[in-house]
Design an enzyme around this catalytic site. Structure first.
Site, PDB file in Angstrom:
ATOM      1  N   LEU A  25       0.818  -1.213   0.000  1.00 58.60           N
ATOM      2  CA  LEU A  25       0.000   0.000   0.000  1.00 58.60           C
ATOM      3  C   LEU A  25       0.848   1.258   0.000  1.00 58.60           C
ATOM      4  CD1 LEU A  25      -2.686  -1.098   2.616  1.00 58.60           C
ATOM      5  CD2 LEU A  25      -2.950  -0.998   0.115  1.00 58.60           C
ATOM      6  N   GLY A  26       2.031   1.186   0.589  1.00 55.59           N
ATOM      7  CA  GLY A  26       2.883   2.366   0.661  1.00 55.59           C
ATOM      8  C   GLY A  26       4.046   2.128   1.586  1.00 55.59           C
ATOM      9  N   ALA A  29       9.561   6.310   6.131  1.00 58.37           N
ATOM     10  CA  ALA A  29      10.813   6.198   6.874  1.00 58.37           C
ATOM     11  C   ALA A  29      10.816   5.044   7.869  1.00 58.37           C
ATOM     12  CB  ALA A  29      11.094   7.512   7.593  1.00 58.37           C
ATOM     13  N   GLY A  31       9.085   2.111   7.581  1.00 54.67           N
ATOM     14  CA  GLY A  31       8.856   0.786   7.021  1.00 54.67           C
ATOM     15  C   GLY A  31       7.841   0.837   5.902  1.00 54.67           C
ATOM     16  N   VAL A  33       3.781  -0.487   4.388  1.00 54.43           N
ATOM     17  CA  VAL A  33       2.430  -0.888   4.757  1.00 54.43           C
ATOM     18  C   VAL A  33       1.906  -1.793   3.652  1.00 54.43           C
ATOM     19  CG1 VAL A  33       0.105  -0.121   5.327  1.00 54.43           C
ATOM     20  CG2 VAL A  33       2.070   1.276   6.004  1.00 54.43           C
ATOM     21  N   LYS A  48       1.455  -2.624   9.033  1.00 58.75           N
ATOM     22  CA  LYS A  48       2.552  -1.667   9.015  1.00 58.75           C
ATOM     23  C   LYS A  48       3.789  -2.430   9.472  1.00 58.75           C
ATOM     24  CE  LYS A  48       4.167   2.687  10.983  1.00 58.75           C
ATOM     25  NZ  LYS A  48       3.876   3.757  11.935  1.00 58.75           N
ATOM     26  N   ASP A 149       1.582  13.421  14.589  1.00 57.47           N
ATOM     27  CA  ASP A 149       1.822  13.475  13.147  1.00 57.47           C
ATOM     28  C   ASP A 149       0.504  13.569  12.374  1.00 57.47           C
ATOM     29  OD1 ASP A 149       3.062  13.489  10.678  1.00 57.47           O
ATOM     30  OD2 ASP A 149       3.518  11.352  10.677  1.00 57.47           O
TER      31      ASP A 149
END
Length: 172
Positions: A25-26, A29, A31, A33, A48, A149
């Site tokens: 999925l993406g 920094a 790791g 997902v 994740k 975040d």
């Protein structure tokens, strides 16, 4: 067609106990997902996969105590606009290097992805996202927790467009 890749450069998806990887999925920094399908037939989850490393070794590295502490904190909070974390599991293979947080899969993607794909959100979309985001932040702040975040990449949407606050950078 989507290809498998990971941040370790070996071209293989993560080996997560009890789950089959579907697609990446993406990443960032800390790791990658992955969308994973539990072998017990339950709904797909997002995994994740966190890069291993000793405490204080730099961005993107986590040790077991930091990960389990984050999971314990996340597991305490339940709000309809907060991504739910189900479990933390060690990654199998290659000596069990790394950990994965198993959480709800937000099929609508992130606000960052939507803006990148089609441009700015409409005023109605902004209100639809920011109102629930304010509710969940109020809920967390009222319990002494700081997300750390809040960014377009961490505001996720369900398949029906319901906003969810995702991954945490800090929790107090």
């Amino acid at each position: 067609m989507e290809t498998f890749s990971d941040d370790h450069g070996n071209g293989r998806p993560p080996d997560i106990p009890g789950c089959d990887p579907v697609r990446r999925l993406g990443g960032g920094a800390s790791g990658t997902v992955w969308l994973v399908q539990p072998r017990d037939g339950t709904v797909p989850l997002a995994a994740k996969c966190l890069l291993p490393g000793p405490a204080g070794s730099g961005a993107g590295c986590h040790n077991e105590s930091e990960i389990t502490q984050e999971w314990r904190i996340l597991a305490q909070y339940d709000h309809e606009h907060l991504i739910r974390v189900h479990d933390v599991v060690p990654l199998d293979g290659d000596g069990g290097s790394g950990w994965a947080l198993l959480m709800d899969y937000a099929a609508g993607g992130s606000v960052r992805d939507i803006v990148a794909a089609r441009g700015p959100l409409t005023p109605g979309e902004v209100v639809t996202i920011l109102t629930p985001l304010g509710e969940v932040l109020s809920y967390l702040h009222g319990r002494g927790v700081v997300h750390g975040d809040v960014s377009p990449g961490n505001v996720l949407l369900t398949a029906h467009g319901k906003p969810l606050l995702g991954t945490w950078a800090a929790a107090a």
